[in-house]
Motif scaffolding. Structure first.
Motif, PDB file in Angstrom:
ATOM      1  N   LYS A 152     -30.163 -93.514 -15.978  1.00 38.37           N
ATOM      2  CA  LYS A 152     -29.733 -93.995 -14.907  1.00 38.37           C
ATOM      3  C   LYS A 152     -29.353 -95.557 -14.288  1.00 38.37           C
ATOM      4  CE  LYS A 152     -32.198 -91.251 -11.365  1.00 38.37           C
ATOM      5  NZ  LYS A 152     -33.509 -90.958 -10.565  1.00 38.37           N
ATOM      6  N   ARG A 153     -29.886 -96.019 -15.527  1.00 33.23           N
ATOM      7  CA  ARG A 153     -29.918 -97.429 -16.099  1.00 33.23           C
ATOM      8  C   ARG A 153     -28.646 -97.754 -16.614  1.00 33.23           C
ATOM      9  NH1 ARG A 153     -29.563-102.003 -14.482  1.00 33.23           N
ATOM     10  NH2 ARG A 153     -30.457-103.630 -15.788  1.00 33.23           N
ATOM     11  N   LEU A 154     -28.554 -96.484 -17.695  1.00 34.77           N
ATOM     12  CA  LEU A 154     -27.751 -97.391 -18.604  1.00 34.77           C
ATOM     13  C   LEU A 154     -25.967 -96.462 -17.315  1.00 34.77           C
ATOM     14  CD1 LEU A 154     -28.178 -95.658 -21.968  1.00 34.77           C
ATOM     15  CD2 LEU A 154     -27.285 -97.526 -21.127  1.00 34.77           C
ATOM     16  N   LEU A 155     -26.231 -95.662 -16.275  1.00 36.86           N
ATOM     17  CA  LEU A 155     -24.961 -95.146 -15.367  1.00 36.86           C
ATOM     18  C   LEU A 155     -24.388 -96.757 -14.928  1.00 36.86           C
ATOM     19  CD1 LEU A 155     -25.641 -91.894 -14.284  1.00 36.86           C
ATOM     20  CD2 LEU A 155     -24.336 -92.192 -16.232  1.00 36.86           C
ATOM     21  N   ALA A 156     -26.188 -96.984 -14.063  1.00 43.46           N
ATOM     22  CA  ALA A 156     -25.375 -98.458 -13.279  1.00 43.46           C
ATOM     23  C   ALA A 156     -24.607 -99.578 -13.794  1.00 43.46           C
ATOM     24  CB  ALA A 156     -26.364 -98.694 -13.086  1.00 43.46           C
ATOM     25  N   LEU A 157     -25.256 -99.899 -15.345  1.00 43.91           N
ATOM     26  CA  LEU A 157     -24.839-100.682 -15.959  1.00 43.91           C
ATOM     27  C   LEU A 157     -23.217-100.284 -16.614  1.00 43.91           C
ATOM     28  CD1 LEU A 157     -27.787-101.807 -17.764  1.00 43.91           C
ATOM     29  CD2 LEU A 157     -26.858-102.808 -15.794  1.00 43.91           C
ATOM     30  N   THR A 158     -22.679 -98.992 -16.939  1.00 43.84           N
ATOM     31  CA  THR A 158     -21.721 -98.944 -17.291  1.00 43.84           C
ATOM     32  C   THR A 158     -20.359 -98.328 -15.959  1.00 43.84           C
ATOM     33  OG1 THR A 158     -21.893 -96.708 -17.772  1.00 43.84           O
ATOM     34  CG2 THR A 158     -22.882 -98.483 -19.730  1.00 43.84           C
ATOM     35  N   SER A 159     -21.066 -97.982 -15.397  1.00 46.72           N
ATOM     36  CA  SER A 159     -20.277 -97.436 -14.114  1.00 46.72           C
ATOM     37  C   SER A 159     -19.815 -96.352 -14.983  1.00 46.72           C
ATOM     38  CB  SER A 159     -18.954 -98.445 -13.709  1.00 46.72           C
ATOM     39  OG  SER A 159     -19.406 -99.818 -13.255  1.00 46.72           O
ATOM     40  N   LEU A 160     -20.417 -95.783 -15.312  1.00 46.65           N
ATOM     41  CA  LEU A 160     -19.726 -94.054 -15.956  1.00 46.65           C
ATOM     42  C   LEU A 160     -20.532 -93.158 -15.006  1.00 46.65           C
ATOM     43  CD1 LEU A 160     -20.746 -93.806 -19.906  1.00 46.65           C
ATOM     44  CD2 LEU A 160     -18.114 -94.202 -18.387  1.00 46.65           C
ATOM     45  N   PRO A 161     -19.738 -92.059 -14.378  1.00 42.73           N
ATOM     46  CA  PRO A 161     -20.107 -91.181 -13.571  1.00 42.73           C
ATOM     47  C   PRO A 161     -20.952 -90.508 -13.949  1.00 42.73           C
ATOM     48  CG  PRO A 161     -17.699 -90.604 -13.960  1.00 42.73           C
ATOM     49  CD  PRO A 161     -17.771 -91.697 -14.920  1.00 42.73           C
ATOM     50  N   TYR A 162     -21.318 -90.014 -14.786  1.00 40.73           N
ATOM     51  CA  TYR A 162     -22.393 -88.952 -15.446  1.00 40.73           C
ATOM     52  C   TYR A 162     -23.059 -88.676 -16.384  1.00 40.73           C
ATOM     53  CZ  TYR A 162     -18.183 -86.660 -13.019  1.00 40.73           C
ATOM     54  OH  TYR A 162     -17.194 -86.468 -11.894  1.00 40.73           O
ATOM     55  N   GLY A 163     -24.506 -87.966 -16.173  1.00 42.66           N
ATOM     56  CA  GLY A 163     -25.900 -88.456 -16.858  1.00 42.66           C
ATOM     57  C   GLY A 163     -26.566 -86.897 -17.260  1.00 42.66           C
ATOM     58  N   VAL A 164     -27.064 -87.132 -18.159  1.00 42.29           N
ATOM     59  CA  VAL A 164     -27.521 -86.367 -18.167  1.00 42.29           C
ATOM     60  C   VAL A 164     -29.311 -86.707 -19.392  1.00 42.29           C
ATOM     61  CG1 VAL A 164     -26.880 -84.537 -19.728  1.00 42.29           C
ATOM     62  CG2 VAL A 164     -28.333 -83.850 -17.918  1.00 42.29           C
ATOM     63  N   VAL A 165     -30.300 -86.418 -18.907  1.00 38.04           N
ATOM     64  CA  VAL A 165     -31.367 -85.996 -20.186  1.00 38.04           C
ATOM     65  C   VAL A 165     -32.051 -84.707 -20.006  1.00 38.04           C
ATOM     66  CG1 VAL A 165     -33.700 -87.301 -18.697  1.00 38.04           C
ATOM     67  CG2 VAL A 165     -33.439 -87.480 -21.411  1.00 38.04           C
ATOM     68  N   GLY A 166     -32.202 -84.644 -21.063  1.00 33.30           N
ATOM     69  CA  GLY A 166     -32.926 -83.084 -21.750  1.00 33.30           C
ATOM     70  C   GLY A 166     -33.978 -83.498 -22.007  1.00 33.30           C
ATOM     71  N   LYS A 167     -35.370 -83.219 -21.906  1.00 33.92           N
ATOM     72  CA  LYS A 167     -36.691 -83.763 -21.453  1.00 33.92           C
ATOM     73  C   LYS A 167     -37.656 -82.741 -22.756  1.00 33.92           C
ATOM     74  CE  LYS A 167     -38.385 -84.002 -17.572  1.00 33.92           C
ATOM     75  NZ  LYS A 167     -39.366 -83.433 -16.735  1.00 33.92           N
ATOM     76  N   HIS A 168     -37.607 -83.551 -24.435  1.00 42.52           N
ATOM     77  CA  HIS A 168     -38.415 -82.536 -25.552  1.00 42.52           C
ATOM     78  C   HIS A 168     -40.045 -83.010 -25.618  1.00 42.52           C
ATOM     79  CE1 HIS A 168     -34.349 -80.936 -26.358  1.00 42.52           C
ATOM     80  NE2 HIS A 168     -34.241 -82.467 -25.946  1.00 42.52           N
ATOM     81  N   VAL A 169     -40.038 -84.513 -25.313  1.00 45.10           N
ATOM     82  CA  VAL A 169     -41.562 -84.536 -24.203  1.00 45.10           C
ATOM     83  C   VAL A 169     -41.699 -84.589 -22.924  1.00 45.10           C
ATOM     84  CG1 VAL A 169     -43.314 -86.432 -25.024  1.00 45.10           C
ATOM     85  CG2 VAL A 169     -41.651 -85.454 -26.850  1.00 45.10           C
ATOM     86  N   ASP A 170     -43.582 -83.993 -22.889  1.00 48.02           N
ATOM     87  CA  ASP A 170     -42.793 -83.903 -20.647  1.00 48.02           C
ATOM     88  C   ASP A 170     -44.499 -83.965 -20.176  1.00 48.02           C
ATOM     89  OD1 ASP A 170     -42.465 -83.815 -18.053  1.00 48.02           O
ATOM     90  OD2 ASP A 170     -41.606 -81.990 -18.389  1.00 48.02           O
ATOM     91  N   ILE A 171     -44.918 -85.086 -20.191  1.00 44.49           N
ATOM     92  CA  ILE A 171     -46.196 -85.038 -20.174  1.00 44.49           C
ATOM     93  C   ILE A 171     -46.535 -85.975 -19.105  1.00 44.49           C
ATOM     94  CG2 ILE A 171     -47.235 -86.777 -22.261  1.00 44.49           C
ATOM     95  CD1 ILE A 171     -49.799 -85.048 -21.211  1.00 44.49           C
ATOM     96  N   ASN A 172     -47.049 -86.401 -17.708  1.00 46.44           N
ATOM     97  CA  ASN A 172     -46.943 -87.133 -17.285  1.00 46.44           C
ATOM     98  C   ASN A 172     -47.200 -88.583 -18.057  1.00 46.44           C
ATOM     99  OD1 ASN A 172     -47.218 -86.343 -14.271  1.00 46.44           O
ATOM    100  ND2 ASN A 172     -49.857 -85.941 -14.844  1.00 46.44           N
TER     101      ASN A 172
END
Length: 191
Positions: A114-134
Protein backbone atom coordinates in the motif's frame (compact mmCIF):
# COMPACT_ATOMS: atom_id res chain seq x y z
CA UNK A 1 29.02 -27.58 24.53
CA UNK A 2 29.31 -25.34 21.45
CA UNK A 3 27.96 -28.07 19.15
CA UNK A 4 25.05 -28.67 21.52
CA UNK A 5 24.13 -24.96 21.45
CA UNK A 6 24.26 -24.86 17.63
CA UNK A 7 22.05 -27.99 17.43
CA UNK A 8 19.62 -26.51 19.96
CA UNK A 9 19.38 -23.24 18.01
CA UNK A 10 18.83 -25.13 14.74
CA UNK A 11 16.04 -27.12 16.35
CA UNK A 12 14.42 -23.99 17.79
CA UNK A 13 14.44 -22.24 14.39
CA UNK A 14 12.94 -25.31 12.71
CA UNK A 15 10.16 -25.61 15.31
CA UNK A 16 9.46 -21.87 15.16
CA UNK A 17 9.23 -22.15 11.37
CA UNK A 18 6.33 -24.59 11.65
CA UNK A 19 4.41 -22.19 13.85
CA UNK A 20 5.16 -19.16 11.66
CA UNK A 21 4.54 -20.82 8.30
CA UNK A 22 2.06 -19.18 6.03
CA UNK A 23 -0.86 -21.01 4.48
CA UNK A 24 0.13 -23.55 1.83
CA UNK A 25 -2.17 -21.98 -0.73
CA UNK A 26 -3.44 -18.45 -0.35
CA UNK A 27 -5.72 -16.25 -2.44
CA UNK A 28 -4.25 -12.76 -2.10
CA UNK A 29 -6.43 -9.69 -2.32
CA UNK A 30 -5.78 -7.31 -5.20
CA UNK A 31 -5.12 -3.79 -3.95
CA UNK A 32 -6.19 -0.87 -6.13
CA UNK A 33 -4.73 2.59 -5.71
CA UNK A 34 -7.65 4.96 -6.19
CA UNK A 35 -5.23 7.90 -6.46
CA UNK A 36 -3.19 6.33 -9.27
CA UNK A 37 -2.57 8.23 -12.44
CA UNK A 38 -3.42 6.51 -15.71
CA UNK A 39 -0.53 4.15 -16.43
CA UNK A 40 1.62 6.23 -14.05
CA UNK A 41 2.41 8.68 -16.87
CA UNK A 42 3.79 5.88 -19.05
CA UNK A 43 3.11 5.44 -22.77
CA UNK A 44 -0.44 4.51 -23.60
CA UNK A 45 -1.02 0.77 -23.67
CA UNK A 46 -1.91 0.82 -27.37
CA UNK A 47 1.47 2.38 -28.25
CA UNK A 48 3.55 -0.06 -26.19
CA UNK A 49 4.70 -3.43 -27.49
CA UNK A 50 7.32 -4.35 -24.89
CA UNK A 51 6.93 -5.47 -21.30
CA UNK A 52 9.30 -3.87 -18.79
CA UNK A 53 9.72 -5.87 -15.57
CA UNK A 54 11.75 -5.27 -12.43
CA UNK A 55 12.39 -7.34 -9.32
CA UNK A 56 13.55 -6.27 -5.89
CA UNK A 57 13.95 -7.85 -2.46
CA UNK A 58 12.52 -5.24 -0.06
CA UNK A 59 14.19 -6.93 2.93
CA UNK A 60 11.25 -5.91 5.11
CA UNK A 61 12.01 -2.24 4.47
CA UNK A 62 15.41 -2.38 6.13
CA UNK A 63 17.39 -1.00 3.19
CA UNK A 64 21.05 -1.78 3.72
CA UNK A 65 20.55 -2.39 7.46
CA UNK A 66 21.83 -5.69 8.86
CA UNK A 67 18.55 -6.76 10.50
CA UNK A 68 15.06 -5.28 10.44
CA UNK A 69 14.78 -5.13 14.24
CA UNK A 70 17.35 -2.33 14.14
CA UNK A 71 15.35 -0.24 11.64
CA UNK A 72 12.74 2.19 12.94
CA UNK A 73 9.31 2.58 11.35
CA UNK A 74 10.40 6.02 10.15
CA UNK A 75 13.50 4.54 8.51
CA UNK A 76 11.43 1.76 6.88
CA UNK A 77 9.18 4.47 5.36
CA UNK A 78 12.26 6.33 4.10
CA UNK A 79 13.72 3.14 2.64
CA UNK A 80 10.47 2.50 0.76
CA UNK A 81 10.56 6.09 -0.49
CA UNK A 82 14.01 5.35 -1.97
CA UNK A 83 12.61 2.17 -3.59
CA UNK A 84 9.74 4.22 -5.05
CA UNK A 85 12.27 6.66 -6.52
CA UNK A 86 14.04 3.80 -8.30
CA UNK A 87 10.73 2.40 -9.54
CA UNK A 88 9.82 5.85 -10.87
CA UNK A 89 13.15 6.20 -12.64
CA UNK A 90 12.92 2.76 -14.29
CA UNK A 91 9.17 3.01 -15.11
CA UNK A 92 8.50 -0.74 -15.15
CA UNK A 93 5.14 -2.23 -16.09
CA UNK A 94 5.38 -4.81 -13.30
CA UNK A 95 7.63 -4.97 -10.21
CA UNK A 96 8.09 -8.36 -8.51
CA UNK A 97 8.89 -7.97 -4.80
CA UNK A 98 10.25 -10.33 -2.17
CA UNK A 99 10.27 -10.01 1.64
CA UNK A 100 7.42 -7.54 1.43
CA UNK A 101 5.50 -6.99 4.67
CA UNK A 102 1.75 -6.83 4.89
CA UNK A 103 1.86 -6.06 8.60
CA UNK A 104 4.90 -6.89 10.69
CA UNK A 105 6.24 -5.85 14.06
CA UNK A 106 9.70 -6.10 12.50
CA UNK A 107 9.11 -3.19 10.14
CA UNK A 108 6.63 -0.74 11.60
CA UNK A 109 3.37 -2.71 11.23
CA UNK A 110 2.30 -1.12 7.96
CA UNK A 111 1.50 -2.59 4.56
CA UNK A 112 4.52 -2.07 2.29
CA UNK A 113 2.55 -2.69 -0.91
CA UNK A 114 0.00 0.00 0.00
CA UNK A 115 2.84 2.38 0.82
CA UNK A 116 4.59 1.72 -2.50
CA UNK A 117 1.32 2.18 -4.39
CA UNK A 118 0.89 5.59 -2.77
CA UNK A 119 4.51 6.61 -3.38
CA UNK A 120 4.66 5.46 -7.01
CA UNK A 121 1.06 6.18 -8.07
CA UNK A 122 0.93 2.68 -9.58
CA UNK A 123 -2.64 1.40 -9.69
CA UNK A 124 -2.30 -2.28 -8.69
CA UNK A 125 -0.59 -4.27 -5.98
CA UNK A 126 -0.75 -7.60 -4.19
CA UNK A 127 1.11 -9.55 -1.53
CA UNK A 128 1.08 -13.32 -1.04
CA UNK A 129 1.77 -14.14 2.59
CA UNK A 130 4.24 -16.97 3.19
CA UNK A 131 4.66 -16.21 6.89
CA UNK A 132 1.41 -15.41 8.66
CA UNK A 133 1.06 -15.01 12.40
CA UNK A 134 -0.15 -12.05 14.44
CA UNK A 135 2.60 -9.49 14.31
CA UNK A 136 4.52 -11.15 11.48
CA UNK A 137 2.96 -11.21 7.99
CA UNK A 138 5.08 -11.12 4.86
CA UNK A 139 5.83 -12.81 1.55
CA UNK A 140 6.18 -11.98 -2.13
CA UNK A 141 4.15 -9.55 -4.19
CA UNK A 142 3.76 -7.10 -7.05
CA UNK A 143 3.14 -3.46 -7.73
CA UNK A 144 2.01 -2.94 -11.29
CA UNK A 145 0.92 -0.44 -13.90
CA UNK A 146 -0.97 -3.29 -15.59
CA UNK A 147 -4.09 -4.99 -14.22
CA UNK A 148 -3.32 -8.23 -12.36
CA UNK A 149 -5.70 -11.19 -12.76
CA UNK A 150 -5.78 -14.83 -11.67
CA UNK A 151 -3.69 -14.05 -8.61
CA UNK A 152 -2.54 -17.02 -6.55
CA UNK A 153 0.07 -17.62 -3.87
CA UNK A 154 1.87 -20.79 -2.83
CA UNK A 155 4.09 -21.40 0.21
CA UNK A 156 6.93 -23.89 -0.13
CA UNK A 157 7.46 -26.71 2.36
CA UNK A 158 9.42 -25.67 5.41
CA UNK A 159 13.18 -26.15 5.17
CA UNK A 160 15.53 -26.34 8.17
CA UNK A 161 17.00 -23.09 9.52
CA UNK A 162 14.60 -20.72 7.77
CA UNK A 163 11.05 -19.46 7.79
CA UNK A 164 8.81 -20.44 4.90
CA UNK A 165 9.20 -18.88 1.47
CA UNK A 166 7.06 -19.10 -1.65
CA UNK A 167 5.74 -17.34 -4.71
CA UNK A 168 2.82 -15.30 -5.97
CA UNK A 169 1.66 -15.49 -9.59
CA UNK A 170 -0.60 -13.17 -11.59
CA UNK A 171 -1.71 -12.94 -15.18
CA UNK A 172 -1.31 -9.75 -17.20
CA UNK A 173 -2.13 -8.73 -20.77
CA UNK A 174 0.90 -8.06 -22.96
CA UNK A 175 1.18 -4.34 -23.73
CA UNK A 176 -0.24 -3.58 -27.17
CA UNK A 177 -1.74 -7.08 -27.45
CA UNK A 178 -4.56 -7.45 -24.90
CA UNK A 179 -5.44 -10.97 -26.09
CA UNK A 180 -1.91 -12.20 -25.25
CA UNK A 181 -1.97 -13.24 -21.61
CA UNK A 182 1.28 -13.79 -19.67
CA UNK A 183 1.88 -15.13 -16.17
CA UNK A 184 4.36 -13.21 -14.04
CA UNK A 185 5.82 -14.76 -10.88
CA UNK A 186 7.53 -13.24 -7.86
CA UNK A 187 9.46 -15.97 -6.04
CA UNK A 188 11.59 -16.03 -2.90
CA UNK A 189 13.86 -19.05 -2.60
CA UNK A 190 15.73 -20.40 0.41
CA UNK A 191 19.47 -19.89 0.63
Amino acid sequence: AGLFIVALLMGMVTVAGYFLAGPNEYMPVLLKNSGATIENGMESETAKTQLRVMTLNLSHGRGSGAFQLFVSEKQAHENLRAVATVIGRVSPDVVALQEVDESSLLSGQFNHIKRLLALTSLPYGVVGKHVDINGLEYGTGFVSALPLAGIHSRTFSLQPLTLTKGFVVATISWPGSPSTRVDVVSVHLDF
